[in-house]
Enzyme design. Structure first.
Site, mmCIF file in Angstrom:
data_model
loop_
_atom_site.group_PDB
_atom_site.id
_atom_site.type_symbol
_atom_site.label_atom_id
_atom_site.label_comp_id
_atom_site.label_asym_id
_atom_site.label_seq_id
_atom_site.Cartn_x
_atom_site.Cartn_y
_atom_site.Cartn_z
ATOM 1 N N ARG A 262 0.831 -1.203 0.000
ATOM 2 C CA ARG A 262 0.000 0.000 0.000
ATOM 3 C C ARG A 262 0.862 1.248 0.000
ATOM 4 N NH1 ARG A 262 -3.585 0.489 4.874
ATOM 5 N NH2 ARG A 262 -1.556 0.420 5.877
ATOM 6 N N ASP B 164 6.062 -3.250 10.834
ATOM 7 C CA ASP B 164 4.599 -3.091 10.956
ATOM 8 C C ASP B 164 4.115 -3.155 12.408
ATOM 9 O OD1 ASP B 164 5.280 -5.769 10.990
ATOM 10 O OD2 ASP B 164 3.669 -6.461 9.675
ATOM 11 N N SER C 94 8.005 -4.788 6.552
ATOM 12 C CA SER C 94 7.659 -5.775 7.590
ATOM 13 C C SER C 94 8.526 -7.021 7.560
ATOM 14 C CB SER C 94 6.190 -6.150 7.446
ATOM 15 O OG SER C 94 5.420 -4.987 7.394
HETATM 16 C C1 BGC Z 1 8.467 -10.524 9.866
HETATM 17 C C2 BGC Z 1 8.227 -9.388 10.838
HETATM 18 C C3 BGC Z 1 6.811 -8.860 10.681
HETATM 19 C C4 BGC Z 1 5.813 -9.997 10.769
HETATM 20 C C5 BGC Z 1 4.380 -9.537 10.578
HETATM 21 C C6 BGC Z 1 7.383 -11.571 10.001
HETATM 22 O O1 BGC Z 1 7.554 -12.570 9.038
HETATM 23 O O2 BGC Z 1 9.728 -11.120 10.103
HETATM 24 O O3 BGC Z 1 9.157 -8.346 10.628
HETATM 25 O O4 BGC Z 1 6.570 -7.912 11.676
HETATM 26 O O5 BGC Z 1 6.108 -10.980 9.811
HETATM 27 O O6 BGC Z 1 4.186 -8.947 9.348
#
Ligand code: BGC
Length: 469
Positions: free
Chosen positions: A91, A209, A155
């Protein structure tokens, strides 16, 4: 007998017979109270290792410093772009935070496709795609001439030594683009933007995130000092005392730590509770051996665990007349939304059967009951495991602050948490049972982590200005 009574009778009949039989095989998915408490203790140990300078290099739960030192204080303002890459959607948002009478946040969002070959191709191509979408977004809003500050919600686990850099440690979930692991994603994005030569942006912050979610919720509730995601992947962050974060100089105040809790168990410490189904899902994943806790909890994997159990049960002759169909062989057929629908209490058995038929699984009523039971066992275990992790976090915060009792809010986001009919309830109850000295409120983040990323960017801009003056 009227139809409903007949169905109830039928259900009891099946319960006594087949469900009992499969129960033996689902036993490995059930966690006792003692086991959950034990998992919570192990989790605390792994957190400790991640925070310690000596053990961090080999720790699996990395406890990454984020350089976010406080939750929003209400003075943030400005016009920002937020990028959100790595969740269910890619997004781009424009977020305006203003101060007329009271602080308000205005947001415009656009969702862009990220085809699989971009996620698995070269990193350059992936970032060129991000820059192209940014160009499109700015063009439509006629803001190409503005050098707006950007909060980049990325994320994945990133090592940071300041707010505006993030060295990707490893890809997770569905991503595996080459040449990005070990590189600074801010530099990669800047390079892709410069190459286009049509606009300029100022990337001020890289934000996980979980951190964006915590900030979004903290904006409404200042007691929110934890962020949790249970979506495609799973992870949490929280405000830790600086004196405990040995990887960062300084002892004053607090800093948000991105726990990267999905990697819990990667050193083998969960092997005693991992089942043959978990191992099968792990073996066929993009990152085999990694993110073992995440693979027992999050939306991207739960359906696959279910599918593996169903295959096993079919081979044993309990299901689908012993016939393994092409549909059952298809990876990822059980998306989160189907699990959620199948487990909904409002759904009659015949409707479960219809869903299975839509998925290409030609099922009898008996089959539907078994499938529903399997889904229930898998999602319950996921929620309990997630609760054990969260209990460890809240209890650590309570101890950090030397409190007999802690009141705290967790900001939560993620499709599994939001869509599943029982996940949140089971998770909340587990936290209550395992951390009785903490009163935990769970606050749903309504607009993803975009707003949070903008708020962090606002603070970043203010700090930068203060440094330059
Ligand atoms: C990532 C994290 C992320 C989480 C939720 C995981 O696979 O390593 O950085 O916060 O997914 O999206």
């Amino acid at each position: 007998m009227i139809a409903a009574q007949l169905l109830a009778y039928y259900f009891t009949e099946l319960k006594d017979d087949q469900v009992k039989k499969i129960d033996k095989y689902l036993y490995s998915m059930r966690l006792s109270d003692e086991t959950l408490l034990d998992i919570m203790t192990r989790f605390r140990q792994e957190m400790q290792n991640g925070l310690s300078r000596d053990f961090n290099p080999t720790a699996t739960v990395k406890m990454l410093p984020t350089f976010v030192r406080s939750i929003p204080d209400g003075s943030e303002k400005g016009d920002f772009i937020a990028l959100d890459l790595g969740g269910s959607y890619f997004r781009i948002l424009r977020v305006k935070v203003s101060h007329e009478k009271r602080q308000t946040v205005q947001m415009e969002t656009e969702i862009y496709d990220t085809p699989e070959d971009y996620m698995h191709g070269s990193g350059t191509r992936l970032f060129d795609h991000v820059a192209e979408c940014l160009g499109d977004f700015m063009e439509k809003r006629e803001i190409k001439d503005k050098k707006l500050p950007v909060g980049f919600t990325f994320s994945f686990p990133c090592r940071q030594s300041k707010l505006d850099e993030g060295y990707l440690i490893t890809w997770t979930k569905r991503f595996k683009a080459s040449g990005v692991e070990g590189a600074d994603v801010v530099q990669l994005l800047n390079k892709a933007i410069r190459k286009r030569g049509e606009f300029d942006l100022d990337i001020v912050a890289v934000v996980n995130d979980t951190v964006g979610t915590m900030m979004t919720c903290a904006y409404e509730d200042p007691n929110c000092e934890i962020g949790l995601i249970v979506g495609t992947g799973s992870n949490a962050c929280y405000m830790e005392e600086m004196r405990n974060i040995e990887m960062v100089e300084g002892d004053q105040g607090r800093m948000c730590v991105n726990m990267e809790w999905g990697a819990f168990g990667d050193n083998g410490c969960l092997d005693d509770i991992r089942t043959i189904y978990d191992k099968a899902v792990d073996d066929f994943s993009l990152n085999s051996g990694k993110q073992r806790y995440e693979k027992m909890i999050s939306g991207m994997y739960l359906g696959e665990i279910v599918r593996n159990i169903l295959i096993d049960f079919t081979k044993r002759g309990f299901l689908f007349r012993g016939q393994i169909s092409e549909a059952l062989k298809t990876r990822s057929i059980f998306e989160t939304k189907f699990l959620s629908q199948i487990e909904s209490d409002r759904l009659a058995l015949l409707q479960v059967r219809t869903i299975l038929q839509q998925l290409g699984l030609d099922s009898t009523c008996d089959d539907s009951i078994i499938v529903k039971t399997v889904c229930g066992a898998v999602s319950r275990r996921a929620a309990q495991l997630c609760g054990a992790g969260m209990a460890a976090v809240v209890d650590k915060i309570r101890e950090n602050r030397g409190l007999e009792h802690l009141d705290i809010t967790v900001g939560v986001d993620g499709t599994l948490y939001k869509l599943h009919p029982h996940f949140s309830k089971v998770m909340h109850q587990t936290v209550k049972d395992l951390a009785p000295k903490c009163d935990v409120t769970f606050l749903l983040s309504e607009d993803g982590s975009g707003k949070g990323a903008a708020l962090i960017t606002a603070v970043g801009c203010r700090l930068r200005d203060a440094e330059h003056n």
